[in-house]
Design a protein around this motif. Structure first.
Motif, PDB file in Angstrom:
ATOM      1  N   VAL A 194      19.513 -64.075 -76.161  1.00  0.00           N
ATOM      2  CA  VAL A 194      20.736 -63.778 -75.426  1.00  0.00           C
ATOM      3  C   VAL A 194      21.892 -63.650 -76.411  1.00  0.00           C
ATOM      4  CG1 VAL A 194      22.394 -64.634 -73.734  1.00  0.00           C
ATOM      5  CG2 VAL A 194      19.943 -64.905 -73.327  1.00  0.00           C
ATOM      6  N   LEU A 195      22.621 -62.549 -76.312  1.00  0.00           N
ATOM      7  CA  LEU A 195      23.753 -62.311 -77.200  1.00  0.00           C
ATOM      8  C   LEU A 195      25.035 -62.903 -76.638  1.00  0.00           C
ATOM      9  CD1 LEU A 195      24.344 -60.952 -79.910  1.00  0.00           C
ATOM     10  CD2 LEU A 195      24.933 -58.872 -78.663  1.00  0.00           C
ATOM     11  N   GLU A 196      25.334 -62.603 -75.372  1.00  0.00           N
ATOM     12  CA  GLU A 196      26.510 -63.176 -74.724  1.00  0.00           C
ATOM     13  C   GLU A 196      26.323 -63.130 -73.213  1.00  0.00           C
ATOM     14  OE1 GLU A 196      29.976 -60.966 -75.703  1.00  0.00           O
ATOM     15  OE2 GLU A 196      29.306 -59.119 -74.710  1.00  0.00           O
ATOM     16  N   THR A 197      27.121 -63.940 -72.507  1.00  0.00           N
ATOM     17  CA  THR A 197      27.061 -64.006 -71.050  1.00  0.00           C
ATOM     18  C   THR A 197      28.465 -63.924 -70.469  1.00  0.00           C
ATOM     19  OG1 THR A 197      27.152 -66.422 -71.074  1.00  0.00           O
ATOM     20  CG2 THR A 197      24.959 -65.399 -71.092  1.00  0.00           C
ATOM     21  N   GLU A 228      24.714 -71.521 -67.088  1.00  0.00           N
ATOM     22  CA  GLU A 228      25.221 -70.647 -68.148  1.00  0.00           C
ATOM     23  C   GLU A 228      24.926 -71.215 -69.529  1.00  0.00           C
ATOM     24  OE1 GLU A 228      29.344 -68.271 -69.380  1.00  0.00           O
ATOM     25  OE2 GLU A 228      29.406 -70.023 -68.041  1.00  0.00           O
ATOM     26  N   GLU A 229      25.059 -72.540 -69.679  1.00  0.00           N
ATOM     27  CA  GLU A 229      24.713 -73.167 -70.954  1.00  0.00           C
ATOM     28  C   GLU A 229      23.229 -73.008 -71.267  1.00  0.00           C
ATOM     29  OE1 GLU A 229      25.945 -77.178 -70.715  1.00  0.00           O
ATOM     30  OE2 GLU A 229      28.110 -76.740 -70.781  1.00  0.00           O
ATOM     31  N   ALA A 230      22.371 -73.140 -70.229  1.00  0.00           N
ATOM     32  CA  ALA A 230      20.931 -72.967 -70.448  1.00  0.00           C
ATOM     33  C   ALA A 230      20.597 -71.534 -70.830  1.00  0.00           C
ATOM     34  CB  ALA A 230      20.165 -73.380 -69.196  1.00  0.00           C
ATOM     35  N   VAL A 231      21.305 -70.578 -70.234  1.00  0.00           N
ATOM     36  CA  VAL A 231      21.068 -69.159 -70.573  1.00  0.00           C
ATOM     37  C   VAL A 231      21.523 -68.872 -71.999  1.00  0.00           C
ATOM     38  CG1 VAL A 231      21.710 -66.799 -70.016  1.00  0.00           C
ATOM     39  CG2 VAL A 231      21.153 -68.387 -68.184  1.00  0.00           C
ATOM     40  N   SER A 247      18.178 -57.681 -77.914  1.00  0.00           N
ATOM     41  CA  SER A 247      17.324 -56.509 -78.093  1.00  0.00           C
ATOM     42  C   SER A 247      17.243 -55.761 -76.766  1.00  0.00           C
ATOM     43  CB  SER A 247      15.918 -56.918 -78.546  1.00  0.00           C
ATOM     44  OG  SER A 247      15.053 -55.804 -78.576  1.00  0.00           O
ATOM     45  N   VAL A 248      17.330 -54.427 -76.840  1.00  0.00           N
ATOM     46  CA  VAL A 248      17.228 -53.602 -75.636  1.00  0.00           C
ATOM     47  C   VAL A 248      15.825 -53.034 -75.463  1.00  0.00           C
ATOM     48  CG1 VAL A 248      19.672 -52.994 -75.634  1.00  0.00           C
ATOM     49  CG2 VAL A 248      18.064 -51.592 -76.922  1.00  0.00           C
TER      50      VAL A 248
END
Length: 347
Positions: A134-137, A125-128, A177-178
């Motif tokens: 990435v905006l949020e996880t 999760e930290e790597a993502v 971005s979408v």
């Protein structure tokens, strides 16, 4: 006797001398003859131009209210031609709001390997989160994923007999971005991380929605152009009949030197009044339609567990609609009058 007569003659001569000198100034130059040119100031011409415009605007308005029924029917035809593209514009506006909400729900689902534990999932999760796109996880444990799966399918009893949880730890990633290309590149980078088994990316429904929105925009533009042409034809035909009814009057004023701009001016104001009246009626029809459909639309949205209200024209949209209708009325009148003035020859 002689000495007394001499002064009298001298006095007579002295009295006659001023008469001769008084006659000379009476001879003056002849007055100048011929026409004199007089120039008017620009401010005076501008005031006269403004007075004539105000007079023509008021006169054309009085001509409209003199025959209210026929002119109201003409404005109603213009309003109907404006309501349909305006209603489609409002529908697309609500679709854009829905598109924005769906963009927020466009996410990637990252499935970790079955052997991954809690500590390894936190490192992944930290790597993502370190990725710039990435905006949020949101990390979902295997137990939480099973509970959501049972609740969504209603298979609590059937899945309760399983000896182990077959679901892996997953992670929901919301990208910045979408854009489909950017999301696919992000999915490829996330899938290359150690401990990640698969990255699911489903953009088919987003693409379908955007294609439908683009189709709706093009249909709205086509309908707007067609109905705008209809407004031009309605106003042009009405102004043509008005020109024909005042043909003798136009011929007389052109005989005394009236220009085409002078003759055209009252008809242009009539066309603008037609367009403005049609725009106001269109706003009224849109308001009535919104009030009539708001209750069933709200009930339908509530049946799906959502809240939705029909969009309405704000001040900017109303101003744009009235400006377009007035401009179309003016343009239709200009085309009709210009065409007919070229065929009028004063006799």
């Amino acid at each position: 006797m002689k000495s007394s007569a001499t002064p009298k003659r001298r006095q007579g001569a002295a009295l006659k001398t001023p008469r001769k000198s008084a006659v000379k100034p009476a001879v003056d130059k002849a007055p100048q003859r011929g026409a004199r040119s007089q120039q008017t100031r620009f401010s005076s011409r501008l005031r006269a131009w403004g007075r004539h415009h105000r007079s023509m605007a008021w006169d054309s308005f009085q001509r409209l209210i003199r025959y209210p029924l026929g002119n109201l029917l003409t404005m109603l035809a213009i309003a109907i031609a404006l309501v349909l593209p305006a209603a489609l514009w409002l529908t697309l506006d609500s679709a854009r709001l829905l598109d924005a909400e769906l963009d927020e729900s466009a996410t990637l689902t990252v499935y970790l390997e079955l052997s991954a534990d809690d500590a390894q999932s936190l490192r992944i999760e930290e790597a993502v989160n370190a990725e710039p796109d990435v905006l949020e996880t949101q990390l979902i444990s295997a137990e939480q994923g099973m509970a959501e799966f049972q609740q969504s399918l209603g298979l609590d009893d059937a899945l309760a007999g399983l000896e182990s949880n077959p679901l892996p730890i997953s992670m929901v990633v919301r990208p910045e971005s979408v854009d489909p290309v950017a999301m696919q590149q992000l999915a490829a980078r996330l899938e290359a991380l150690a401990g990640v088994d698969e990255v699911r990316l489903d953009l088919a429904w987003v693409e379908r929605l955007r294609n439908l929105a683009e189709l709706g925009r093009r249909v709205a533009l086509a309908l707007g152009a067609l109905f705008g042409l209809g407004v031009l034809l309605v106003v042009g035909n009405t102004i043509r009949l008005s020109v024909e009814s005042r043909r003798r009057e136009i011929e007389v004023v052109m005989l005394i030197g009236a220009t085409h701009a002078f003759v055209r001016r009252p008809f242009l104001y009539s066309g603008a009044w037609y367009g403005l009246g049609g725009g106001l009626l269109a706003l009224g029809l849109l308001g009535l339609g919104n009030h009539w459909l708001s209750l069933p639309v709200s009930a339908l949205a509530a049946s799906y567990g959502a809240s939705f209200s029909l969009p309405q024209l704000d001040v900017t949209g109303s101003t744009i609609l009235l400006s377009c209708s007035t401009l179309l009325g003016w343009l239709g009148a200009w085309l009709a009058v210009t065409r007919h003035l070229s065929s009028i020859r004063p006799r």
